[in-house]
Design an enzyme around this catalytic site. Structure first.
Site, PDB file in Angstrom:
ATOM      1  N   ASP A  83       0.865  -1.178   0.000  1.00 61.21           N
ATOM      2  CA  ASP A  83       0.000   0.000   0.000  1.00 61.21           C
ATOM      3  C   ASP A  83       0.896   1.221   0.000  1.00 61.21           C
ATOM      4  OD1 ASP A  83      -2.261  -1.491  -0.179  1.00 61.21           O
ATOM      5  OD2 ASP A  83      -3.104  -0.917   1.748  1.00 61.21           O
ATOM      6  N   HIS A 224      -8.339  -5.516  10.058  1.00 60.94           N
ATOM      7  CA  HIS A 224      -8.591  -6.592   9.089  1.00 60.94           C
ATOM      8  C   HIS A 224      -8.485  -7.979   9.711  1.00 60.94           C
ATOM      9  CE1 HIS A 224      -8.755  -3.838   5.711  1.00 60.94           C
ATOM     10  NE2 HIS A 224      -7.619  -3.285   6.095  1.00 60.94           N
ATOM     11  N   HIS A 250      -0.884  -3.726   5.856  1.00 57.55           N
ATOM     12  CA  HIS A 250      -2.328  -3.893   5.665  1.00 57.55           C
ATOM     13  C   HIS A 250      -3.125  -3.348   6.837  1.00 57.55           C
ATOM     14  CE1 HIS A 250      -5.755  -5.170   3.465  1.00 57.55           C
ATOM     15  NE2 HIS A 250      -6.105  -6.138   4.288  1.00 57.55           N
ATOM     16  N   ASP A 251      -2.945  -3.889   8.039  1.00 59.60           N
ATOM     17  CA  ASP A 251      -3.548  -3.257   9.202  1.00 59.60           C
ATOM     18  C   ASP A 251      -2.706  -2.045   9.584  1.00 59.60           C
ATOM     19  OD1 ASP A 251      -5.983  -4.340   9.982  1.00 59.60           O
ATOM     20  OD2 ASP A 251      -5.045  -6.108  10.873  1.00 59.60           O
TER      21      ASP A 251
END
Length: 332
Positions: A83, A224, A250-251
């Site tokens: 990301d 998540h 991600h988290d």
């Protein structure tokens, strides 16, 4: 200049890159980057995820503290857990977001080292191929992003794994977002080949430390939570091949969870910008050592016998440390 290298299995070519790196391109295996350790045989690097917002949401402040810690630890490189650019990756290889969210943000002298990056799910929402483009390396020679690859330092091998194609919802919930799967013509074949390549590379590795990096968490108490597809398909491979650390983003948090079935330590560093989601899942989770919902990053220091992990907040304060040791085997 390309220097041919031949072994019993395949013909390779070594392409000399900046920072003294060597890219090994093979026809059937994961691409490998050779990155030297320090003269004393040690290695140090920073780990950051979920960051590219043109400096907003404290991205610039995190970058500033990374520069200070990077100088103190004399880091060798930076690992990005994906990301890399929000909200929808890069629009093209000419997208100004690359320089506005990367080059102009991570300006500290200590951060002018190679950055090794994987793609996250937000990167796949844009032009995923753009982040893999050699043009970006011409704009900023620090940038190295592939779907999956290996960084070999002799002391440690770091296996970067493209986890987004393993997650089912990106292929079933197509109404919410559009994903750029041009490089993945057959998802089933792509996943099978990827897992086979990772397993083979891990089995062949004789590195003192084995580290796997992916975007998605295997274990997490954050927004998540656990990624079931990785638990089913990737985790058994890691457990069977003596992996020491699995690092992910991600988290949007920092966390450290110990595997209850193996020595693997799950380390989340996805707090490079927007954080503070506030929806924490299961703080009583077995193996949970540390969780922080705010912005920050992680450092890794390795030598032949010890690994030191530290998590920092946006002010550079150390929030948590973890130490792992290995015994030196006497030569025969």
């Amino acid at each position: 200049m390309a220097i041919p290298y031949k072994n019993s299995r395949t013909l390779c070519f070594f392409l000399i890159l900046s920072f003294g790196l060597c890219l090994v391109i093979t026809s059937a295996e994961l691409e490998r980057f050779e990155h030297p350790t320090k003269e004393d045989g040690s290695l140090s690097f920073l780990v950051l995820g979920d960051w590219g917002r043109r400096g907003a949401f404290n991205q610039s402040q995190v970058a500033f503290q990374m520069g200070k810690v990077g100088e103190k630890l004399d880091i060798d490189f930076v690992v990005s857990t994906g990301d890399n650019f929000y909200d929808n990756g890069l629009a093209s290889e000419h997208d100004t977001a690359f320089e506005e969210s990367f080059t102009k943000i991570y300006t500290a002298k200590s951060l002018q080292k190679q950055w090794y990056s994987v793609l996250g799910n937000h990167d796949y929402r844009g032009d995923a191929e753009a982040q893999l483009s050699p043009l970006l390396r011409k704009i900023d020679s620090r940038w190295t992003c592939l779907r999956s690859f290996i960084v070999n330092t002799e002391l440690a091998e770091i296996f970067f794994v493209d986890t987004s194609p393993l997650v089912n919802k990106y292929f079933t919930n197509t109404e919410d977002h559009t994903y750029d799967w041009r490089g993945i013509t057959s998802r089933k074949d792509y996943i099978a080949t990827l897992l086979k390549d990772v397993e083979l590379a891990l089995k062949k590795s004789s590195a003192k430390w084995k580290i796997v990096v992916g975007h998605h968490a295997i274990r997490s108490v954050g927004h998540h939570g656990d990624t079931e597809e990785l638990i089913k398909q990737l985790l058994p491979i890691l457990q069977a091949n003596d992996v020491d650390f699995y690092m992910n983003g991600h988290d949007h948090c920092l966390e450290h969870i110990s595997d209850i079935e193996s020595p693997i330590q799950f380390l989340t560093s996805g707090a490079g910008s927007k954080a503070w989601r506030g929806d924490i899942k299961g703080l009583n989770k077995e193996g949970l050592n540390f969780f922080y919902d705010g912005q920050g990053f992680m450092s890794v220091q390795l030598n032949p016998t010890d690994a030191e992990i530290a998590f920092y907040d946006v002010f550079g304060k150390v929030l948590h440390r973890s130490h792992s040791s290995k015994q030196l085997h006497p030569s025969i």
